[in-house]
Design an enzyme around this catalytic site. Structure first.
Site, PDB file in Angstrom:
ATOM      1  N   GLU A  35       0.873  -1.158   0.000  1.00 12.66           N
ATOM      2  CA  GLU A  35       0.000   0.000   0.000  1.00 12.66           C
ATOM      3  C   GLU A  35       0.923   1.224   0.000  1.00 12.66           C
ATOM      4  OE1 GLU A  35      -2.735   0.110   3.299  1.00 12.66           O
ATOM      5  OE2 GLU A  35      -3.520   2.037   2.623  1.00 12.66           O
ATOM      6  N   ARG A 261       4.989 -12.927   9.829  1.00 15.12           N
ATOM      7  CA  ARG A 261       5.680 -11.697   9.463  1.00 15.12           C
ATOM      8  C   ARG A 261       7.014 -11.608  10.194  1.00 15.12           C
ATOM      9  NH1 ARG A 261       3.615  -6.453   9.688  1.00 15.12           N
ATOM     10  NH2 ARG A 261       1.811  -7.242   8.620  1.00 15.12           N
ATOM     11  N   LYS A 271       4.147   1.044   9.961  1.00 17.49           N
ATOM     12  CA  LYS A 271       4.325   2.235   9.130  1.00 17.49           C
ATOM     13  C   LYS A 271       3.816   3.473   9.859  1.00 17.49           C
ATOM     14  CE  LYS A 271       3.059   0.111   5.027  1.00 17.49           C
ATOM     15  NZ  LYS A 271       2.360   0.128   3.752  1.00 17.49           N
TER      16      LYS A 271
HETATM   17  P1  ATP Z   1      -0.147  -1.531   7.008  1.00 13.99           P
HETATM   18  O1  ATP Z   1      -1.156  -2.531   6.513  1.00 13.99           O
HETATM   19  O2  ATP Z   1      -0.054  -1.367   8.476  1.00 13.99           O
HETATM   20  O3  ATP Z   1      -0.113  -0.256   6.254  1.00 13.99           O
HETATM   21  P2  ATP Z   1       1.758  -3.389   5.994  1.00 13.99           P
HETATM   22  O4  ATP Z   1       3.115  -3.496   6.575  1.00 13.99           O
HETATM   23  O5  ATP Z   1       0.834  -4.528   6.016  1.00 13.99           O
HETATM   24  O6  ATP Z   1       1.243  -2.147   6.721  1.00 13.99           O
HETATM   25  P3  ATP Z   1       1.540  -3.318   3.127  1.00 13.99           P
HETATM   26  O7  ATP Z   1       1.970  -2.242   2.244  1.00 13.99           O
HETATM   27  O8  ATP Z   1       0.132  -3.732   3.096  1.00 13.99           O
HETATM   28  O9  ATP Z   1       1.905  -2.826   4.557  1.00 13.99           O
HETATM   29  O10 ATP Z   1       2.490  -4.569   2.945  1.00 13.99           O
HETATM   30  C1  ATP Z   1       2.795  -5.103   1.688  1.00 13.99           C
HETATM   31  C2  ATP Z   1       3.155  -6.548   1.813  1.00 13.99           C
HETATM   32  O11 ATP Z   1       4.251  -6.720   2.688  1.00 13.99           O
HETATM   33  C3  ATP Z   1       2.000  -7.355   2.370  1.00 13.99           C
HETATM   34  O12 ATP Z   1       1.845  -8.501   1.567  1.00 13.99           O
HETATM   35  C4  ATP Z   1       2.434  -7.697   3.754  1.00 13.99           C
HETATM   36  O13 ATP Z   1       1.928  -8.935   4.138  1.00 13.99           O
HETATM   37  C5  ATP Z   1       3.957  -7.713   3.648  1.00 13.99           C
HETATM   38  N1  ATP Z   1       4.557  -7.359   4.929  1.00 13.99           N
HETATM   39  C6  ATP Z   1       4.340  -6.247   5.638  1.00 13.99           C
HETATM   40  N2  ATP Z   1       5.018  -6.275   6.795  1.00 13.99           N
HETATM   41  C7  ATP Z   1       5.697  -7.442   6.816  1.00 13.99           C
HETATM   42  C8  ATP Z   1       6.587  -8.071   7.745  1.00 13.99           C
HETATM   43  N3  ATP Z   1       6.911  -7.492   8.900  1.00 13.99           N
HETATM   44  N4  ATP Z   1       7.104  -9.281   7.430  1.00 13.99           N
HETATM   45  C9  ATP Z   1       6.785  -9.864   6.268  1.00 13.99           C
HETATM   46  N5  ATP Z   1       5.956  -9.337   5.356  1.00 13.99           N
HETATM   47  C10 ATP Z   1       5.410  -8.142   5.616  1.00 13.99           C
HETATM   48 MG    MG Z   2      -1.312  -4.136   4.815  1.00 13.19          MG
END
Ligand code: ATP
Ligand code: MG
Length: 551
Positions: A35, A261, A271
């Site tokens: 995102e 994760r 974030k």
């Molecule tokens: P948020 O949803 O809080 O904005 P997010 O970290 O989930 O944050 P995304 O941009 O949705 O952000 O993440 C993109 C991809 O990265 C998703 O497929 C998510 O599952 C993966 N991802 C995010 N954080 C982690 C992590 N700590 N370890 C592994 N994969 C991650």
């Molecule tokens: Mg997310």
């Protein structure tokens, strides 16, 4: 051989192998779906390495898809940064760059299909009411009074929502699934909400936006994703992912697979928190070398190779855990140990005068560039009567195990001579002005014909030749320990040394270069460097705390 290979694969590869063997899948297609509401961090790097890595391993492809269904928090700056970071990590999406917003018409069409089938309805309850009606883990939900609207009425209302006839929050579109499902995600989830907001890409074209769960599975299906790899918190959403795809007319049905994760000690991955560090000025932007962002790690001096090796070593698991930040340090140290040229730098200088060394003499001593890389060759370093050593390498009243310089003690100057301290010269305040020594001319190169032993070897710089530099030292942003997050934030995590010196060969060095400063750690020339002044970040110290722990 075959057996060994099977044991080495992770659970995701096992699933994919099975899908390939059964002919369910011909070519593996994965995606990385960020995102664009912030910069990517080391957790995302894990996901990138996993998704692009799988595609590469199976000769398939991996898409980069911006999950831009939330118009308010998303910005072009983040989109550009994400592209740059994925490329820098060494991955290539080729022509497969997508945006969920490209599918807005499709999402809308499928929403109407659900309405026609009596599987979605327009609800007038407020957000709070919907939450209250949803029930809990132990209590079933209650049905909305609007749940039994006819498909015709729902269609009219949904079209009016799209036409902008209602205010934000006045109505939503919900899937009509099961208010008594034990899985709360299945209790008539919201699939569209009204948001009169301008979207970075579609501008004013839409005032209704799809929810993540609805948009994500459809985006995956449209792109022909075969394996939709996501983090564990989406496990309970999988029935919904499947339900949507089972109830709309779409051919592909990707398989969602969840993994744990990545969490790392002494840092945060949220974030929201990272954004607050930036906006509150705790750090100097998303690429501050203390940030766990890819941009921050790059600026600190991490290499893509080290991050990929780290991600590989972490592996994929089904249970959440926290990785020691020392493991990340281990991989950059390991990489730089192989490739970084060795040089001498003095961070906190104190002057040493070698009284029996001729005043105008300069000798250029030979120094090896990298003992781990025989091809790296040698260089010449100037030696003269006045040198700088590290303040902490001298002690007037040393404790027993101190093997560095002190009155009467002989030490080796790396690549040069043995010196013995005779006395120190102090100013009125008692601060050391100069340390006086004598040298042994027979010890040139760092050994003597009588083979007498010295216990300490110091790094040094010829004072007349040394080049002033700025050196930035970092500590983790988050302290170890228990307690309130805010109390653990280390507000003093950067130390700037403006009076450091480096070898003359580093004068005007370009930014983006790695060095090992002997005895001090690995350093990286920061983009703040200019012709006049080089700036170095300490990437990591020399001492390894992880390899020992992990044995
Ligand atoms: P948020 O949803 O809080 O904005 P997010 O970290 O989930 O944050 P995304 O941009 O949705 O952000 O993440 C993109 C991809 O990265 C998703 O497929 C998510 O599952 C993966 N991802 C995010 N954080 C982690 C992590 N700590 N370890 C592994 N994969 C991650
Ligand atoms: Mg997310």
């Amino acid at each position: 051989m075959e057996k060994e290979k099977k044991e080495a694969r992770n659970f995701i590869e096992a699933i994919i192998d099975d899908d390939l063997a059964r002919g369910k899948v011909q070519q593996v297609v994965t995606r990385f779906p960020p995102e664009p509401n912030g910069y990517l961090h080391i957790g995302h790097a894990k996901s990138i390495c996993l998704n692009f890595g799988i595609a590469k391993k199976y000769g398939g492809r991996c898409h980069l898809r911006f999950d831009d269904t939330n118009p308010e928090k998303e910005e072009q700056e983040y989109i550009d940064a994400i592209c740059e970071d994925v490329r820098w990590l060494g991955f290539d999406w080729g022509s497969h760059l997508y945006y969920a917003s490209d599918y807005y018409e499709d999402f809308y069409k499928y929403a109407e299909e659900l309405i026609e089938k009596g599987l979605a309805y327009v609800d007038d309850l407020s957000a709070e009411e919907i939450r209250a009606y949803r029930g809990t883990l132990t209590e079933p939900g209650r049905v909305s009074p609007w749940r039994d609207r006819s498909p015709e009425e729902n269609m009219t209302l949904f079209r009016r929502m799209k036409a902008g006839e209602f205010k934000d929050g006045e109505k939503v579109l919900r899937a009509r699934i099961d208010m008594s499902s034990p899985n709360i995600n299945m209790r008539d989830p919201v699939i569209y909400r009204i948001k009169h907001a301008s979207h970075p890409r579609t501008k004013e074209a839409w005032c209704i936006y799809p929810m993540y769960d609805f948009a994500h599975c459809i985006s995956d299906a449209i792109e022909g994703i075969t394996h939709s790899v996501c983090t564990l918190e989406f496990e309970d959403h999988r029935p919904l992912y499947d339900w949507f795809l089972d109830h709309i007319s779409i051919e592909n049905h990707p398989r969602q697979i969840e993994f744990a994760r990545l969490n790392v000690t002494q840092t945060v991955m949220s974030k929201r928190k990272l954004l607050s560090f930036v906006s509150e000025g705790l750090v100097n932007g998303w690429d501050d070398p203390r940030m766990p962002t890819i941009a921050g790690l790059r600026r600190r001096g991490f290499t893509p190779e080290s991050i990929r090796a780290f991600a590989e070593a972490v592996g994929v698991a089904k249970a959440n855990s926290v990785v020691d930040s020392a493991m990340l340090d281990y991989f950059i140290r390991d990489d730089l140990n192989r490739r970084a040229p060795r040089v001498m730098a003095v961070l906190r200088p104190v002057k040493v005068v070698i009284d029996n060394y001729p005043e105008d003499k300069v000798e250029w001593v030979e120094a090896e560039n990298n003992p781990n890389d025989p091809g790296a060759g040698t260089r010449k370093v100037p030696f003269s009567r006045e040198i700088y050593i590290e303040e902490e390498d001298f002690m007037e009243d040393p404790p027993k195990k101190y093997f560095r310089l002190s009155p009467g003690r002989e030490v080796r100057l790396k690549h040069a001579y043995y010196i013995t301290c005779t006395h120190v010269d102090r100013d009125e305040e008692g601060k050391i002005r100069e340390i006086h020594c004598t040298y042994d001319p027979a010890s040139r190169g760092g050994w003597t014909p009588d083979e007498r032993k010295v216990k300490g070897t110091l790094h040094w710089l010829s004072a007349a030749h040394a080049v002033r530099a700025e050196v930035r030292l970092y500590e983790p942003l988050i302290r170890e320990g228990e307690g309130e997050f805010d109390n653990l934030i280390n507000r003093d995590s950067r130390e700037t040394l403006t009076d450091a010196f480096v070898e003359p060969g580093l004068k005007g060095i370009d930014s983006g270069r790695h060095f090992q400063f002997l005895r001090l750690g690995y350093f990286f020339s920061d983009p703040d460097s200019s012709e006049e002044k080089s700036v170095f970040n300490r990437v990591v110290g020399l001492k390894d705390t992880w390899a020992k722990v992990s044995q």
